[in-house]
Design an enzyme around this catalytic site. Structure first.
Site, mmCIF file in Angstrom:
data_model
loop_
_atom_site.group_PDB
_atom_site.id
_atom_site.type_symbol
_atom_site.label_atom_id
_atom_site.label_comp_id
_atom_site.label_asym_id
_atom_site.label_seq_id
_atom_site.Cartn_x
_atom_site.Cartn_y
_atom_site.Cartn_z
ATOM 1 N N SER B 44 78.080 26.008 57.662
ATOM 2 C CA SER B 44 78.671 24.676 57.795
ATOM 3 C C SER B 44 79.879 24.630 58.719
ATOM 4 O O SER B 44 80.383 23.554 59.030
ATOM 5 C CB SER B 44 79.067 24.135 56.414
ATOM 6 N N HIS B 84 86.343 24.645 54.843
ATOM 7 C CA HIS B 84 86.092 23.521 55.744
ATOM 8 C C HIS B 84 87.382 23.073 56.405
ATOM 9 O O HIS B 84 88.473 23.495 56.047
ATOM 10 C CB HIS B 84 85.453 22.352 54.993
ATOM 11 N N ASP B 108 83.174 15.840 52.931
ATOM 12 C CA ASP B 108 82.834 16.618 51.743
ATOM 13 C C ASP B 108 82.835 15.843 50.446
ATOM 14 O O ASP B 108 82.728 16.442 49.389
ATOM 15 C CB ASP B 108 83.823 17.781 51.614
#
Lengths: 190, 165
Positions: B44, B84, B108
């Site tokens: 990701s 992230h 998210d």
């Protein structure tokens, strides 16, 4: 290469070693010297002060690590920060101390004994050995201290002097050299 | 092998385990983070981080979270940390921020706990300060195949216990 000896009935198992494996040969010869001394010299008593020192240092170091583990489990980070920092540093300091101990105090010693014949002060023996990588020369050193007197004797021989073609260690030949070292070390006046 | 030698071999093994443990705990203290090393498990964050990279994290509460920081955070109720990037920050009435994986199409919020729309400082495990590529693949392999992990560790343990210095 020496010839194999005849085995007496009821004689102990022959000691075999892979003659090309240097470190194992050295360890086996060391063990055989210990065996020869312990079985033949009745006034000698084996001492383990060096090994005990090493064990003691290791136990303390592992103790620090175990304490850190348990403390961190009971009081998770960041509460355990100071304890973890202290234990971590102490552990590595102890590892360093242990290494220094092995290099400078223990060195190549593999056997210690106290010789007590009842009349004179005790003689403290220290036997060490060396064998270089890929070399066949086994260096055996016998040292002793008796009060303020000391003596030492060194012998360098090829392992072929003690080990047969098949890899059997002949204790009788080793015993001759062990006796020789002991006699020479004690006869030299210091 | 007499008792002392057995004792020493066991201690040798314990010292190897303790060394690894002390290095890990030491890293925790130095970085200020309870999990100073994490493995990237998904793609990701490509192309910045690939699956199998190892990230070194630090945690500095006094350094404010800014847009663009790559944070490692844990969602309440899930125990796998997520790596992230921060895309929105609000600082009035306490810091709240929103994250999104570089390679993900949406933010998210779908990953957060039900009813949670923002992350706070307490969710943060650390911020990525450095990385080592590829090495983490070993960890991923061992976690995907637990038998392999036990065999490797078992063999290592056996070797240490039996080998005489």
């Amino acid at each position: 290469m020496v010839e194999g000896e005849n085995q007496d009935k009821g004689a102990p198992e022959p000691i075999k070693v892979v003659k090309w494996d240097g470190p194992t040969v050295k360890n086996t010869l060391d063990d055989c010297v210990k065996k020869v001394i312990n079985e033949n010299y009745s006034t000698w008593k084996e001492r383990h002060t060096l090994a005990d020192g090493r064990l003691f240092l290791s136990v303390i170091a592992v103790g620090f690590a175990a304490f850190a583990l348990v403390y961190d489990y009971l009081y998770p980070f960041p509460l355990s920060k100071m304890v973890l920092a202290t234990c971590s540093i102490s552990y590595f300091v102890l590892m360093f101390v242990l290494q220094i101990y092995q290099w400078y105090v223990e060195k190549t010693t593999f056997y210690q004994a106290a010789e007590n014949d009842g009349k004179n002060p005790a003689r403290y023996w220290r036997w060490s050995s060396e064998m270089k990588r890929y070399d066949d020369k086994y260096t055996l050193v016998a040292e002793y201290t008796q009060g303020s007197r000391w003596g030492s004797m060194k012998l360098v021989k090829s392992i072929a002097s003690y080990i047969t073609e098949d890899g059997e260690v002949l204790l009788s030949l080793l015993k001759k050299d062990v006796d020789y070292l002991r006699d020479q070390a004690t006869s030299k006046r210091e | 092998m007499n008792a002392r030698q057995v004792g020493y071999q066991c201690l040798n093994f314990a010292m190897i385990v303790s060394s690894a443990l002390m290095i890990w705990k030491g890293l925790m203290v130095v970085t200020g983070c309870e999990s100073p090393i994490v493995v990237v498990l998904t793609g990701s964050m490509e192309p910045a981080f690939q699956r199998g990279d190892i990230l070194i994290l630090t945690m500095d509460i006094n350094d404010p979270i800014r847009v663009g920081d790559i944070t490692v955070f844990k969602i309440d109720g899930k125990d796998i940390p997520i790596v992230h990037r921060v895309i929105k920050v609000h600082e009035k009435n306490g810091t709240r921020f929103l994250t999104k994986g570089d390679n993900n199409p949406t933010d998210d919020r779908g990953l957060y706990a039900p009813g949670q729309y923002w992350l706070t400082l307490t969710d943060v495990v650390g911020r990525a300060k450095g990385f080592v590529p590829y090495v983490g693949m070993v960890t991923i392999l061992m976690n995907d195949n637990p038998k392999f992990k036990y065999i490797v560790l078992g063999l290592l343990g056996l070797f240490v216990l039996v080998h005489r210095d």
